[in-house]
Design an enzyme around this catalytic site. Structure first.
Site, PDB file in Angstrom:
ATOM      1  N   GLY A 243      96.540  -6.574 -48.016  1.00 43.65           N
ATOM      2  CA  GLY A 243      95.430  -5.633 -47.846  1.00 43.65           C
ATOM      3  C   GLY A 243      94.794  -5.617 -46.472  1.00 43.65           C
ATOM      4  O   GLY A 243      93.772  -4.968 -46.276  1.00 43.65           O
TER       5      GLY A 243
ATOM      6  N   SER B 226      88.870  -4.719 -42.453  1.00 46.47           N
ATOM      7  CA  SER B 226      89.337  -4.923 -43.837  1.00 46.47           C
ATOM      8  C   SER B 226      88.725  -6.182 -44.443  1.00 46.47           C
ATOM      9  O   SER B 226      88.626  -7.221 -43.766  1.00 46.47           O
ATOM     10  CB  SER B 226      90.861  -5.083 -43.869  1.00 46.47           C
ATOM     11  OG  SER B 226      91.501  -3.921 -43.421  1.00 46.47           O
ATOM     12  N   ILE B 227      88.390  -6.097 -45.730  1.00 43.05           N
ATOM     13  CA  ILE B 227      87.907  -7.284 -46.440  1.00 43.05           C
ATOM     14  C   ILE B 227      88.990  -8.376 -46.394  1.00 43.05           C
ATOM     15  O   ILE B 227      88.691  -9.555 -46.213  1.00 43.05           O
ATOM     16  CB  ILE B 227      87.524  -6.914 -47.886  1.00 43.05           C
ATOM     17  CG1 ILE B 227      86.294  -5.999 -47.885  1.00 43.05           C
ATOM     18  CG2 ILE B 227      87.260  -8.166 -48.725  1.00 43.05           C
ATOM     19  CD1 ILE B 227      85.923  -5.409 -49.240  1.00 43.05           C
TER      20      ILE B 227
ATOM     21  N   ASP C  52     104.805  -2.490 -49.777  1.00 51.01           N
ATOM     22  CA  ASP C  52     104.207  -1.267 -50.308  1.00 51.01           C
ATOM     23  C   ASP C  52     104.238  -1.410 -51.825  1.00 51.01           C
ATOM     24  O   ASP C  52     105.324  -1.419 -52.436  1.00 51.01           O
ATOM     25  CB  ASP C  52     105.022  -0.048 -49.854  1.00 51.01           C
ATOM     26  CG  ASP C  52     104.493   1.251 -50.454  1.00 51.01           C
ATOM     27  OD1 ASP C  52     103.686   1.195 -51.413  1.00 51.01           O
ATOM     28  OD2 ASP C  52     104.888   2.316 -49.965  1.00 51.01           O
ATOM     29  N   VAL C  53     103.071  -1.528 -52.436  1.00 48.82           N
ATOM     30  CA  VAL C  53     103.032  -1.880 -53.862  1.00 48.82           C
ATOM     31  C   VAL C  53     103.482  -0.746 -54.786  1.00 48.82           C
ATOM     32  O   VAL C  53     103.596  -0.958 -55.992  1.00 48.82           O
ATOM     33  CB  VAL C  53     101.636  -2.399 -54.295  1.00 48.82           C
ATOM     34  CG1 VAL C  53     101.287  -3.688 -53.572  1.00 48.82           C
ATOM     35  CG2 VAL C  53     100.558  -1.329 -54.103  1.00 48.82           C
TER      36      VAL C  53
ATOM     37  N   TYR D  47      82.687   8.148 -56.590  1.00 46.81           N
ATOM     38  CA  TYR D  47      83.674   7.057 -56.696  1.00 46.81           C
ATOM     39  C   TYR D  47      84.780   7.438 -57.699  1.00 46.81           C
ATOM     40  O   TYR D  47      85.938   7.048 -57.557  1.00 46.81           O
ATOM     41  CB  TYR D  47      82.979   5.746 -57.076  1.00 46.81           C
ATOM     42  CG  TYR D  47      83.778   4.512 -56.739  1.00 46.81           C
ATOM     43  CD1 TYR D  47      84.120   4.213 -55.423  1.00 46.81           C
ATOM     44  CD2 TYR D  47      84.191   3.634 -57.742  1.00 46.81           C
ATOM     45  CE1 TYR D  47      84.856   3.076 -55.119  1.00 46.81           C
ATOM     46  CE2 TYR D  47      84.919   2.495 -57.446  1.00 46.81           C
ATOM     47  CZ  TYR D  47      85.251   2.223 -56.135  1.00 46.81           C
ATOM     48  OH  TYR D  47      85.974   1.099 -55.838  1.00 46.81           O
TER      49      TYR D  47
ATOM     50  N   LYS E  80      89.324   0.787 -61.157  1.00 47.37           N
ATOM     51  CA  LYS E  80      88.719  -0.561 -61.077  1.00 47.37           C
ATOM     52  C   LYS E  80      88.448  -1.119 -62.475  1.00 47.37           C
ATOM     53  O   LYS E  80      88.541  -2.328 -62.697  1.00 47.37           O
ATOM     54  CB  LYS E  80      87.427  -0.531 -60.257  1.00 47.37           C
ATOM     55  CG  LYS E  80      87.633  -0.287 -58.765  1.00 47.37           C
ATOM     56  CD  LYS E  80      88.540  -1.287 -58.103  1.00 47.37           C
ATOM     57  CE  LYS E  80      88.535  -1.171 -56.590  1.00 47.37           C
ATOM     58  NZ  LYS E  80      89.621  -1.938 -55.961  1.00 47.37           N
TER      59      LYS E  80
ATOM     60  N   THR F 160      84.430   0.066 -44.491  1.00 45.87           N
ATOM     61  CA  THR F 160      85.838  -0.123 -44.123  1.00 45.87           C
ATOM     62  C   THR F 160      86.505   1.248 -44.170  1.00 45.87           C
ATOM     63  O   THR F 160      85.888   2.222 -44.619  1.00 45.87           O
ATOM     64  CB  THR F 160      86.558  -1.042 -45.135  1.00 45.87           C
ATOM     65  OG1 THR F 160      86.525  -0.406 -46.420  1.00 45.87           O
ATOM     66  CG2 THR F 160      85.913  -2.406 -45.241  1.00 45.87           C
TER      67      THR F 160
HETATM   68  N1  LIG Z   1      84.695  -1.628 -48.779  1.00 42.11           N
HETATM   69  C1  LIG Z   1      84.004  -1.603 -49.902  1.00 42.11           C
HETATM   70  O1  LIG Z   1      82.878  -1.083 -49.975  1.00 42.11           O
HETATM   71  C2  LIG Z   1      84.580  -2.229 -51.153  1.00 42.11           C
HETATM   72  C3  LIG Z   1      83.725  -2.590 -52.187  1.00 42.11           C
HETATM   73  C4  LIG Z   1      84.277  -3.167 -53.347  1.00 42.11           C
HETATM   74  C5  LIG Z   1      85.635  -3.345 -53.440  1.00 42.11           C
HETATM   75  N2  LIG Z   1      86.450  -2.972 -52.414  1.00 42.11           N
HETATM   76  C6  LIG Z   1      87.888  -3.168 -52.562  1.00 42.11           C
HETATM   77  O2  LIG Z   1      88.342  -4.072 -51.574  1.00 42.11           O
HETATM   78  C7  LIG Z   1      89.734  -3.880 -51.381  1.00 42.11           C
HETATM   79  C8  LIG Z   1      90.035  -3.784 -49.897  1.00 42.11           C
HETATM   80  O3  LIG Z   1      89.508  -2.590 -49.364  1.00 42.11           O
HETATM   81  P1  LIG Z   1      88.774  -2.516 -47.946  1.00 42.11           P
HETATM   82  O4  LIG Z   1      87.406  -1.985 -48.213  1.00 42.11           O
HETATM   83  O5  LIG Z   1      88.954  -3.773 -47.191  1.00 42.11           O
HETATM   84  O6  LIG Z   1      89.539  -1.309 -47.223  1.00 42.11           O
HETATM   85  P2  LIG Z   1      90.813  -1.294 -46.262  1.00 42.11           P
HETATM   86  O7  LIG Z   1      91.090   0.172 -46.063  1.00 42.11           O
HETATM   87  O8  LIG Z   1      90.610  -2.096 -45.056  1.00 42.11           O
HETATM   88  O9  LIG Z   1      91.949  -1.955 -47.153  1.00 42.11           O
HETATM   89  C9  LIG Z   1      92.655  -1.257 -48.128  1.00 42.11           C
HETATM   90  C10 LIG Z   1      94.072  -1.759 -48.055  1.00 42.11           C
HETATM   91  O10 LIG Z   1      94.864  -1.178 -49.083  1.00 42.11           O
HETATM   92  C11 LIG Z   1      96.175  -1.114 -48.569  1.00 42.11           C
HETATM   93  N3  LIG Z   1      97.037  -0.240 -49.376  1.00 42.11           N
HETATM   94  C12 LIG Z   1      96.806   1.040 -49.763  1.00 42.11           C
HETATM   95  N4  LIG Z   1      97.896   1.523 -50.385  1.00 42.11           N
HETATM   96  C13 LIG Z   1      98.818   0.511 -50.416  1.00 42.11           C
HETATM   97  C14 LIG Z   1     100.147   0.383 -50.910  1.00 42.11           C
HETATM   98  N5  LIG Z   1     100.775   1.403 -51.504  1.00 42.11           N
HETATM   99  N6  LIG Z   1     100.783  -0.806 -50.747  1.00 42.11           N
HETATM  100  C15 LIG Z   1     100.184  -1.839 -50.150  1.00 42.11           C
HETATM  101  N7  LIG Z   1      98.924  -1.781 -49.648  1.00 42.11           N
HETATM  102  C16 LIG Z   1      98.261  -0.617 -49.781  1.00 42.11           C
HETATM  103  C17 LIG Z   1      95.947  -0.573 -47.167  1.00 42.11           C
HETATM  104  O11 LIG Z   1      97.069  -0.765 -46.332  1.00 42.11           O
HETATM  105  C18 LIG Z   1      94.769  -1.404 -46.721  1.00 42.11           C
HETATM  106  O12 LIG Z   1      95.195  -2.577 -46.089  1.00 42.11           O
HETATM  107  C19 LIG Z   1      90.102  -2.643 -52.203  1.00 42.11           C
HETATM  108  O13 LIG Z   1      90.568  -3.037 -53.470  1.00 42.11           O
HETATM  109  C20 LIG Z   1      88.752  -1.954 -52.350  1.00 42.11           C
HETATM  110  O14 LIG Z   1      88.702  -1.076 -53.460  1.00 42.11           O
HETATM  111  C21 LIG Z   1      85.946  -2.426 -51.268  1.00 42.11           C
END
Ligand SMILES: NC(=O)c1ccc[n+]([C@@H]2O[C@H](COP(=O)([O-])OP(=O)(O)OC[C@H]3O[C@@H](n4cnc5c(N)ncnc54)[C@H](O)[C@@H]3O)[C@@H](O)[C@H]2O)c1
Length: 256
Positions: free
Chosen positions: A13, A19-20, A64-65, A155, A162, A193
Site C-alpha cells: 500500500g 501513504s499510511i 496488483d491485488v 464515502y 470497509k 492522502t
Molecule cells: N487516508 C484516510 O483518510 C484513511 C482513513 C481510514 C482508512 N484509510 C485506508 O488506509 C489505506 C491506505 O490508504 P491511504 O490513505 O494511505 O492512501 P494511498 O493512496 O496512499 O494508498 C492506497 C494504496 O492502495 C494501493 N492500491 C490500489 N489499488 C491496488 C491494487 N489493485 N493492487 C495493489 N494495491 C492497490 C495504491 O497503490 C496505494 O498504494 C486504505 O485501505 C484506506 O482506505 C485511509
C-alpha cells in the site's frame, strides 16, 4: 532488543510519502522489523524503491491485488526470501472517483464489484496465500474507516467495502486463530492522502473531525503507525478480530 527485532513484515500500500503504509513501514523498520514492500504497478514503483532504500534496502516486488497470479508471485517471493512471515500489512483500497461523490444509490454493478474486489476480497486472497508462511504469533492488519458502520457523505461504496473488510477480519481471525495468527483492523481518522482526496469534499471532513473529536485534532499517519507497531508486536498477543480506532476519539461522539 527492539520490539520487532527478528520479525519479518510485508507491507502493501505504499504509493508515495503521504501513504499510511509509508508511515507504517518506517515505524516497523524503526522497531527492528525486516521489510518486503510491494508496489501496485510501474506508476508507484520508483517511490516504493526509494523508500525501500531508506529502510535497509528492503526487497520490493509488484503486487496488483486484482490478479491471482500477482498474489501468488508475492507469496513465492516471501517464501524464497524468508520462508516465513510474521507481519502482513494491508493498507490499500480503491473505488472509482465518480462513486465517491453524490448518492450511494447511483453505485454501478461494476463499480461495486471493483471496490469490493480491491478493498475487501484482497485481504482474504492475501491471507490464503500467506497462510502456510505465517508463523505462530503472526499478525495481520488492515486499514479501515468509520464509514463502514455510519453513513459518511460521499464515502458511499467504500463504506460498504470497509464493512466487508471488517467482517473479513473477524472471519479470518476465527480461521487463523487456532494457529496463533492474529487478524485486526485499524480504523483511522481522515488523513490527507491520494486515496482520501478522491472522496468529494474530503477537506470538509477533516475540519469536522478536528472540531468535534475529543482530542480536537486530526490524526497523522504516524499516529496510525504507532497502533500498527503495537498490533505487529507481541504486546498485542491476545488481541484479534478487533477494530482499533485511531481517530482522536471521533467515532464515539454522539452530539458534539
Ligand atoms: N487516508 C484516510 O483518510 C484513511 C482513513 C481510514 C482508512 N484509510 C485506508 O488506509 C489505506 C491506505 O490508504 P491511504 O490513505 O494511505 O492512501 P494511498 O493512496 O496512499 O494508498 C492506497 C494504496 O492502495 C494501493 N492500491 C490500489 N489499488 C491496488 C491494487 N489493485 N493492487 C495493489 N494495491 C492497490 C495504491 O497503490 C496505494 O498504494 C486504505 O485501505 C484506506 O482506505 C485511509
Amino acid at each position: 532488543m527492539s520490539l520487532l527485532s527478528g520479525k519479518r513484515a510485508c507491507v502493501l500500500g505504499v504509493a508515495n510519502r503521504w501513504s499510511i503504509a509509508t508511515a507504517i513501514a518506517r515505524g516497523l523498520h524503526a522497531h527492528g522489523a525486516s521489510l518486503i514492500l510491494t508496489y501496485e504497478g510501474e506508476r508507484t514503483r520508483d517511490e516504493v524503491e526509494k523508500l525501500a532504500r531508506e529502510l535497509g534496502n528492503a526487497p520490493c516486488t509488484a503486487c496488483d491485488v486484482t490478479s491471482d497470479e500477482s498474489i501468488e508471485a508475492l507469496g513465492t517471493t516471501i517464501d524464497a526470501t524468508w520462508g516465513g512471515l510474521d507481519i502482513l500489512v494491508h493498507s490499500l483500497a480503491f473505488a472509482r472517483k465518480e462513486e465517491l461523490a453524490g448518492q450511494y444509490l447511483a453505485t454501478s454493478r461494476a463499480g461495486f464489484a471493483l471496490a469490493m474486489d480491491i478493498s475487501a476480497y484482497s485481504l482474504v486472497a492475501l491471507c490464503r496465500r500467506c497462510s502456510p508462511l505465517f508463523t505462530p504469533g503472526a499478525s495481520v492488519m488492515a486499514m479501515t474507516y468509520v464509514g463502514s458502520s455510519r453513513a459518511v457523505r460521499n464515502y458511499n461504496v467504500m463504506g460498504v467495502a470497509k464493512a466487508a473488510l471488517e467482517a473479513s477480519v473477524r472471519y479470518l481471525a476465527a480461521d487463523l486463530g487456532p494457529r496463533g495468527v492474529r487478524v485486526n483492523a485499524i480504523s483511522a481518522g481522515p488523513i490527507k492522502t491520494a486515496s482520501a482526496r478522491a472522496v468529494a469534499d474530503f477537506t470538509k471532513i477533516l475540519g469536522q473531525v478536528a472540531a468535534t473529536a475529543p482530542l480536537q485534532r486530526n490524526v497523522t499517519a504516524e499516529d496510525v503507525a504507532g497502533a500498527a507497531i503495537f498490533l505487529a508486536s507481541d504486546l498485542s498477543s491476545a488481541v484479534t478480530g478487533h477494530v482499533l480506532f485511531v481517530d482522536a476519539g471521533h467515532n464515539m461522539v454522539g452530539i458534539a
